[in-house]
Design a protein around this motif. Sequence first.
Motif, PDB file in Angstrom:
ATOM      1  N   GLY A   1      39.664  35.934  41.277  1.00 26.08           N
ATOM      2  CA  GLY A   1      41.030  35.453  41.398  1.00 26.08           C
ATOM      3  C   GLY A   1      42.096  36.503  41.224  1.00 26.08           C
ATOM      4  N   LEU A   2      41.736  37.777  41.442  1.00 24.10           N
ATOM      5  CA  LEU A   2      42.730  38.841  41.326  1.00 24.10           C
ATOM      6  C   LEU A   2      42.808  39.655  42.619  1.00 24.10           C
ATOM      7  N   PRO A   3      43.075  38.999  43.760  1.00 27.60           N
ATOM      8  CA  PRO A   3      43.086  39.712  45.033  1.00 27.60           C
ATOM      9  C   PRO A   3      44.180  40.776  45.121  1.00 27.60           C
ATOM     10  N   GLU A   4      45.270  40.574  44.356  1.00 26.42           N
ATOM     11  CA  GLU A   4      46.374  41.527  44.453  1.00 26.42           C
ATOM     12  C   GLU A   4      46.023  42.899  43.879  1.00 26.42           C
ATOM     13  N   VAL A   5      45.056  42.940  42.932  1.00 26.75           N
ATOM     14  CA  VAL A   5      44.669  44.229  42.356  1.00 26.75           C
ATOM     15  C   VAL A   5      43.321  44.711  42.882  1.00 26.75           C
ATOM     16  N   THR A   6      42.649  43.884  43.657  1.00 26.98           N
ATOM     17  CA  THR A   6      41.361  44.288  44.215  1.00 26.98           C
ATOM     18  C   THR A   6      41.324  44.005  45.709  1.00 26.98           C
ATOM     19  N   PRO A   7      42.169  44.676  46.487  1.00 22.61           N
ATOM     20  CA  PRO A   7      42.152  44.458  47.937  1.00 22.61           C
ATOM     21  C   PRO A   7      40.848  44.966  48.538  1.00 22.61           C
ATOM     22  N   PRO A   8      40.458  44.477  49.706  1.00 23.50           N
ATOM     23  CA  PRO A   8      39.245  44.971  50.366  1.00 23.50           C
ATOM     24  C   PRO A   8      39.334  46.484  50.588  1.00 23.50           C
ATOM     25  N   LEU A   9      38.182  47.132  50.559  1.00 22.19           N
ATOM     26  CA  LEU A   9      38.141  48.580  50.744  1.00 22.19           C
ATOM     27  C   LEU A   9      38.601  48.953  52.145  1.00 22.19           C
ATOM     28  N   LYS A  10      39.236  50.108  52.244  1.00 27.93           N
ATOM     29  CA  LYS A  10      39.676  50.626  53.542  1.00 27.93           C
ATOM     30  C   LYS A  10      39.130  52.034  53.722  1.00 27.93           C
ATOM     31  N   ALA A  11      39.087  52.500  54.967  1.00 22.53           N
ATOM     32  CA  ALA A  11      38.545  53.826  55.272  1.00 22.53           C
ATOM     33  C   ALA A  11      39.290  54.888  54.475  1.00 22.53           C
TER      34      ALA A  11
END
Length: 403
Positions: free
Chosen positions: A109-119
Amino acid sequence: MSDDEEKSVTAPEVAVDSEPVTDLSNSDVCTKYQEASKVVNLTLEGLVTQTIVGAKVLDLCAFGTTVMEAATSKLYTKKVNGKAIDRGVAFPVCVSVNDIVCNFSPLEGLPEVTPPLKAGDIVKFDLGCHIDGYIAVVAHTVVVKETEDSPAPPEDPELAKCAVAAYNAMLVAAASIAAGKTNTDVTKAVDRVAKAYGVTPISSVRMHQMKRYVLDGVKEVALKEITPDDPPEEKVPNCTFEQAEVYAVDVAMSTGDGRARPGAMRTTVYKRNVEQSYQLKVKASRQLLAEVDKKYPTLPFTMRDLSDVRAAKLGMNECVNHGLLTPYPSLHDYSGKVAHFKCTVLLLPSGTCRVTGLKLPEYFTTDTEADEETQKILTEIADGEAKKAAKKAAKKAAKKAKK
């Protein structure tokens, strides 16, 4: 698993005066360390393959935990004196991205501090497992690629130099931890590598002796020599290494000032301080401590694995404030880029044996060269590994020829 391996895994502990021998002089203890090492290496390999664009930190943590629990559950399945052998996670899977150095294992429930990884994201893995309390740990650094089969990520000379320095320092430190040598010998070796590559060891990171159910033993090694400007608490007491000991060789380097600090991220990793007691006043605190004492009496855990995270949040402060739980805050280095590597070494009669860790990703290359003494040690390590690989291949070929 072969018949010989199965026998080694289920061998009884050697005892002297009815007390189990819990160091490497017991061959069964040595086997347990080696089996735990295989599990963390397997887990780390899986995590690396999962680290692609769009991957989520929380999913990676869950994946690594599942692999370790599944792999250890298949080992030492026979009960001893009617009791199952304890095994599983010894240090929660942490996936620290970019400026986060270590200890990041987020809650749901903490998407704002754990965004999906990016290149291009820099990812540092840190994890450990145990079998019967005998712990193996590992840490590794990678850069996120578009897909598993994508070519190397974009070049970042400063990061690459830092990664090469950290990895080589880990190898040199592991080779320097030998019976009769001191922790100051290792600190000087790590400092020498850092200076040759022009990077800075992260001062808050320590190497530790490990014992049964003890992740951070009394004997420890600093990554850099203490100066008059450094806080006195960073000074490490001198110690001498002895045969049959086990160490976590932990190295983190920065292109910045090397002073990692706690950030705004919620701390989620804790460890029970068994030497501390206090009569808690808050019901949620008592419930939290009771669950920790039952499920995680000695080794670190993540709040994510508690039965009621919401209640745990209410009780955590009182437990921490009175020293019952020791927090592992997420550390950040905003001054530069960071690389983190860790391996486990066993001090055996035949010499120091490094049992965990993967090879340095091939895209980490630099024109900066190590100093002459470091290069000599790295060459000896490479030659030793080549001989072991050749011997293993010959043994495999001979076995195949007999069939």
